[in-house]
Design a protein around this motif. Structure first.
Motif, short mmCIF file in Angstrom:
data_model
loop_
_atom_site.label_atom_id
_atom_site.label_comp_id
_atom_site.label_asym_id
_atom_site.label_seq_id
_atom_site.Cartn_x
_atom_site.Cartn_y
_atom_site.Cartn_z
N TYR A 136 0.76 57.26 -2.69
CA TYR A 136 0.99 55.87 -3.07
C TYR A 136 -0.24 55.30 -3.79
O TYR A 136 -0.11 54.64 -4.82
CB TYR A 136 1.31 55.03 -1.83
CG TYR A 136 1.46 53.56 -2.12
CD1 TYR A 136 2.58 53.08 -2.78
CD2 TYR A 136 0.47 52.66 -1.76
CE1 TYR A 136 2.72 51.74 -3.05
CE2 TYR A 136 0.59 51.31 -2.04
CZ TYR A 136 1.72 50.86 -2.69
OH TYR A 136 1.83 49.53 -2.97
N THR A 161 5.87 53.18 -25.31
CA THR A 161 6.98 54.01 -24.87
C THR A 161 8.02 54.16 -25.97
O THR A 161 8.52 55.27 -26.22
CB THR A 161 7.63 53.40 -23.62
OG1 THR A 161 6.64 53.22 -22.62
CG2 THR A 161 8.75 54.27 -23.08
N GLU A 171 -2.44 56.96 -5.42
CA GLU A 171 -2.56 57.63 -6.72
C GLU A 171 -1.63 56.99 -7.76
O GLU A 171 -2.01 56.80 -8.91
CB GLU A 171 -2.24 59.11 -6.57
CG GLU A 171 -2.55 59.95 -7.77
CD GLU A 171 -4.03 60.11 -8.03
OE1 GLU A 171 -4.38 60.30 -9.21
OE2 GLU A 171 -4.83 60.03 -7.09
N THR A 172 -0.42 56.63 -7.34
CA THR A 172 0.51 56.00 -8.29
C THR A 172 0.05 54.59 -8.67
O THR A 172 0.36 54.12 -9.77
CB THR A 172 1.94 55.91 -7.73
OG1 THR A 172 1.92 55.20 -6.50
CG2 THR A 172 2.52 57.28 -7.52
N ARG A 173 -0.70 53.94 -7.79
CA ARG A 173 -1.22 52.61 -8.14
C ARG A 173 -2.32 52.70 -9.19
O ARG A 173 -2.56 51.75 -9.92
CB ARG A 173 -1.75 51.91 -6.88
CG ARG A 173 -0.62 51.54 -5.93
CD ARG A 173 -1.12 50.81 -4.73
NE ARG A 173 -1.71 49.54 -5.12
CZ ARG A 173 -2.65 48.93 -4.44
NH1 ARG A 173 -3.12 49.47 -3.33
NH2 ARG A 173 -3.13 47.78 -4.84
N ARG A 174 -3.01 53.86 -9.26
CA ARG A 174 -4.09 54.03 -10.23
C ARG A 174 -3.61 54.49 -11.60
O ARG A 174 -4.38 54.54 -12.54
CB ARG A 174 -5.11 55.04 -9.70
CG ARG A 174 -5.96 54.46 -8.60
CD ARG A 174 -7.03 55.42 -8.21
NE ARG A 174 -6.68 55.91 -6.88
CZ ARG A 174 -6.96 57.09 -6.39
NH1 ARG A 174 -7.63 57.93 -7.11
NH2 ARG A 174 -6.60 57.42 -5.18
N VAL A 175 -2.35 54.85 -11.71
CA VAL A 175 -1.82 55.32 -12.98
C VAL A 175 -1.76 54.16 -13.97
O VAL A 175 -1.34 53.05 -13.62
CB VAL A 175 -0.41 55.93 -12.80
CG1 VAL A 175 0.25 56.23 -14.12
CG2 VAL A 175 -0.48 57.16 -11.94
N VAL A 176 -2.16 54.42 -15.19
CA VAL A 176 -2.06 53.41 -16.25
C VAL A 176 -0.74 53.68 -16.99
O VAL A 176 -0.62 54.67 -17.72
CB VAL A 176 -3.26 53.50 -17.22
CG1 VAL A 176 -3.10 52.48 -18.33
CG2 VAL A 176 -4.55 53.31 -16.48
N TRP A 177 0.23 52.82 -16.76
CA TRP A 177 1.55 53.02 -17.35
C TRP A 177 1.54 52.51 -18.78
O TRP A 177 0.91 51.51 -19.09
CB TRP A 177 2.60 52.27 -16.52
CG TRP A 177 2.69 52.80 -15.13
CD1 TRP A 177 2.15 52.25 -14.02
CD2 TRP A 177 3.34 54.00 -14.70
NE1 TRP A 177 2.42 53.02 -12.92
CE2 TRP A 177 3.15 54.11 -13.31
CE3 TRP A 177 4.06 54.98 -15.36
CZ2 TRP A 177 3.66 55.16 -12.57
CZ3 TRP A 177 4.57 56.03 -14.61
CH2 TRP A 177 4.37 56.12 -13.25
#
Length: 126
Positions: A75, A89, A77-83
């Motif tokens: 969880y 996109t 790690e997914t918060r640190r992802v830069v979408w």
């Protein structure tokens, strides 16, 4: 991301806890089936209670604590992802589609060219 080794359940207490959790979960499923004449709310409540109790029992084992720690790490790690933004996109999707169309055209041309060379020139078929 951590690179932890795979650890099996070695302690007897952990095996008993996990076995008990599986039995409680199975009891919840069986109770759902046995209570077919009862209200759907009661049946679902019994199943969810079995699921929660099984999760609590498994959570007190060493394997359960490691699983929860892994879930927290995932969880975080997914918060640190830069979408990417919507514009990025859309642009990347258009590039992928253009590449697919170009490769499809290239493969179609190569297929027709090889077919003409093999069947027309080498074998003399029409």
């Amino acid at each position: 991301m951590s690179h932890q080794n795979v650890v099996t359940v070695n302690k007897t207490a952990d095996r008993l806890k996990l076995s008990l959790a599986v039995l409680v979960l199975a009891a919840g499923i069986v109770a759902y089936s046995v209570l077919a004449d009862q209200s759907i709310y009661l049946r679902v409540a019994v199943f969810i209670a079995g699921l929660v109790i099984a999760a609590l029992i498994a959570g007190f084992s060493d394997t359960g604590r490691r699983t929860l720690a892994f879930g927290r790490e995932a969880y975080n790690e997914t918060r640190r992802v830069v979408w990417p933004s919507r514009q990025e996109t859309t642009r990347m999707t258009a590039i992928v589609f253009a590449f697919v169309v170009a490769m499809g055209a290239l493969l179609w041309v190569a297929d027709k060219l090889l077919g003409w060379v093999i069947y027309g020139l080498l074998l003399g078929w029409n």
